[in-house]
Design a protein around this motif. Structure first.
Motif, mmCIF file in Angstrom:
data_model
loop_
_atom_site.group_PDB
_atom_site.id
_atom_site.type_symbol
_atom_site.label_atom_id
_atom_site.label_comp_id
_atom_site.label_asym_id
_atom_site.label_seq_id
_atom_site.Cartn_x
_atom_site.Cartn_y
_atom_site.Cartn_z
ATOM 1 N N PRO A 1 0.736 -1.155 -0.091
ATOM 2 C CA PRO A 1 0.099 -0.004 0.204
ATOM 3 C C PRO A 1 0.823 1.140 -0.070
ATOM 4 O O PRO A 1 2.059 1.449 0.541
ATOM 5 N N THR A 2 0.407 2.248 -0.529
ATOM 6 C CA THR A 2 0.996 3.647 -0.663
ATOM 7 C C THR A 2 -0.180 4.718 -0.534
ATOM 8 O O THR A 2 -1.353 4.229 -0.253
ATOM 9 N N GLY A 3 0.227 5.825 -1.032
ATOM 10 C CA GLY A 3 -0.603 7.220 -0.993
ATOM 11 C C GLY A 3 0.147 8.255 -0.769
ATOM 12 O O GLY A 3 1.167 8.430 -0.895
ATOM 13 N N VAL A 4 -0.584 9.306 -0.100
ATOM 14 C CA VAL A 4 0.271 10.670 0.145
ATOM 15 C C VAL A 4 0.803 10.270 1.579
ATOM 16 O O VAL A 4 0.497 9.321 2.410
ATOM 17 N N TRP A 5 2.003 10.866 1.548
ATOM 18 C CA TRP A 5 2.798 10.985 2.972
ATOM 19 C C TRP A 5 2.328 12.081 3.829
ATOM 20 O O TRP A 5 2.634 13.274 3.653
ATOM 21 N N LEU A 6 1.572 11.693 4.707
ATOM 22 C CA LEU A 6 0.515 12.409 5.714
ATOM 23 C C LEU A 6 1.569 13.919 5.836
ATOM 24 O O LEU A 6 1.071 15.070 5.686
ATOM 25 N N SER A 7 2.507 13.632 6.661
ATOM 26 C CA SER A 7 3.215 14.899 6.977
ATOM 27 C C SER A 7 3.488 15.743 5.995
ATOM 28 O O SER A 7 3.740 17.249 6.236
ATOM 29 N N GLU A 8 3.768 15.418 4.813
ATOM 30 C CA GLU A 8 4.071 16.454 3.727
ATOM 31 C C GLU A 8 2.845 17.360 3.093
ATOM 32 O O GLU A 8 3.112 18.182 2.815
ATOM 33 N N ALA A 9 1.710 16.893 3.476
ATOM 34 C CA ALA A 9 0.686 17.539 3.375
ATOM 35 C C ALA A 9 0.407 18.476 4.550
ATOM 36 O O ALA A 9 0.115 19.502 4.503
ATOM 37 N N THR A 10 0.548 17.809 5.885
ATOM 38 C CA THR A 10 -0.183 18.633 6.745
ATOM 39 C C THR A 10 1.151 19.684 7.532
ATOM 40 O O THR A 10 0.623 20.806 8.076
ATOM 41 N N HIS A 11 2.236 19.250 7.283
ATOM 42 C CA HIS A 11 3.273 20.418 7.481
ATOM 43 C C HIS A 11 3.194 21.566 6.933
ATOM 44 O O HIS A 11 3.442 22.718 7.312
ATOM 45 N N PHE A 12 2.808 21.628 5.645
ATOM 46 C CA PHE A 12 2.738 22.695 4.515
ATOM 47 C C PHE A 12 1.515 23.365 4.901
ATOM 48 O O PHE A 12 1.155 24.617 5.082
ATOM 49 N N HIS A 13 0.477 22.421 5.178
ATOM 50 C CA HIS A 13 -0.907 23.215 5.508
ATOM 51 C C HIS A 13 -0.963 23.915 6.880
ATOM 52 O O HIS A 13 -1.704 25.032 6.915
ATOM 53 N N GLN A 14 0.089 23.644 7.926
ATOM 54 C CA GLN A 14 -0.064 24.188 9.197
ATOM 55 C C GLN A 14 0.722 25.317 8.896
ATOM 56 O O GLN A 14 0.228 26.558 9.428
ATOM 57 N N VAL A 15 1.746 25.585 7.804
ATOM 58 C CA VAL A 15 2.228 26.932 7.616
ATOM 59 C C VAL A 15 1.328 27.950 7.045
ATOM 60 O O VAL A 15 1.256 29.069 7.459
ATOM 61 N N MET A 16 0.487 27.308 6.219
ATOM 62 C CA MET A 16 -0.378 28.175 5.649
ATOM 63 C C MET A 16 -1.654 28.442 6.409
ATOM 64 O O MET A 16 -1.901 29.827 6.705
ATOM 65 N N ALA A 17 -1.989 27.788 7.368
ATOM 66 C CA ALA A 17 -3.216 28.156 8.356
ATOM 67 C C ALA A 17 -2.289 29.281 9.447
ATOM 68 O O ALA A 17 -3.175 30.171 9.534
ATOM 69 N N ASP A 18 -1.022 29.007 9.643
ATOM 70 C CA ASP A 18 -0.547 30.014 10.727
ATOM 71 C C ASP A 18 -0.191 31.443 9.944
ATOM 72 O O ASP A 18 -0.257 32.324 10.633
#
Length: 229
Positions: free
Chosen positions: A22-39
């Motif tokens: 199984p594979t997919g998105v590597w979650l932290s690569e989405a969330t770490h960027f998303h958090q900077v945007m949110a900040d």
């Protein structure tokens, strides 16, 4: 600069080709960027080549891999339902609504990002109106679908992405359809890298790329800096 929204591009691929892995998105690569945007007060939408369900690479939510930022997002039912279960399709996206597009990684991207011309056209339009194209790790292979003046968009541009050495460390060199570093170089990119699994972020005008999962937050910060120039 008036900031609208950021578009995070994620994979729909749940399996390593014909391998039962199984594979997919590597979650932290989405969330770490998303958090900077949110900040920075920037709203985020999620886009995938086919829309709908976004698989997570199980390695990225393993107990020894997931960090507080990713836990925060993973534990948010709205995030899971809106962004992971119901990502946007390309035909649902108006590029004029966004100043930033960001290709998150994960091995799944190696199968659906390079041929996703619909996503690439969205990215091209965002870039054309002065926005930022950004990518991290395996997500950089989405840039291979971008054309400019009849050649690869990344030809001659400074960038980085997941290295051959890092893929060797993963023991997945023979499991992926091609190697990201090799493909970026073959497309004419001015590719650079740092030591395996250390942060490395490259900015070339309104193109920002990161080498690996360790670089996702740094890409976000570099995108904010590029927007303010």
């Amino acid at each position: 600069m008036y900031m609208t929204k950021a578009l995070i591009v994620v994979t729909n691929t749940a399996q390593f080709g014909s391998l039962k892995r199984p594979t997919g998105v590597w979650l932290s690569e989405a969330t770490h960027f998303h958090q900077v945007m949110a900040d920075n007060g920037i709203n985020v939408d999620y886009l995938s080549p086919r829309g709908g369900y976004v698989p997570l690479d199980p390695g990225s939510i393993a107990a020894d891999a997931i960090d507080e930022t990713s836990w925060h997002f993973y534990g948010d039912p709205e995030f899971r339902q809106r962004n992971l279960a119901n990502s946007l399709r390309p035909d649902q996206v108006n590029p004029d609504d966004y100043d930033i597009v960001y290709y998150a990684g994960g091995h799944g991207t190696m199968w659906d990002f390079p041929d996703s011309t619909a996503v690439a056209e969205i990215a091209r339009k965002i870039y054309a109106h002065g926005g930022i194209i950004s990518a991290v790790c395996h997500g950089v292979v989405g840039l291979l679908a971008l054309q400019q003046d009849g050649q690869h968009f990344i030809s001659g541009k400074k960038l980085t992405g997941f290295t051959n050495e890092e893929e060797t460390i993963n023991k997945l060199t023979d499991a992926v359809p091609f190697l990201a570093e090799d493909a970026l170089r073959a497309a004419g990119a001015n590719y650079s890298k740092s030591a395996a699994y250390t942060e490395h972020v490259v900015t070339d005008g309104h193109l920002v790329t990161g080498q690996n999962p360790q670089s996702a937050r740094g890409v976000g910060l570099a995108v904010i800096a590029a927007l303010q120039r």
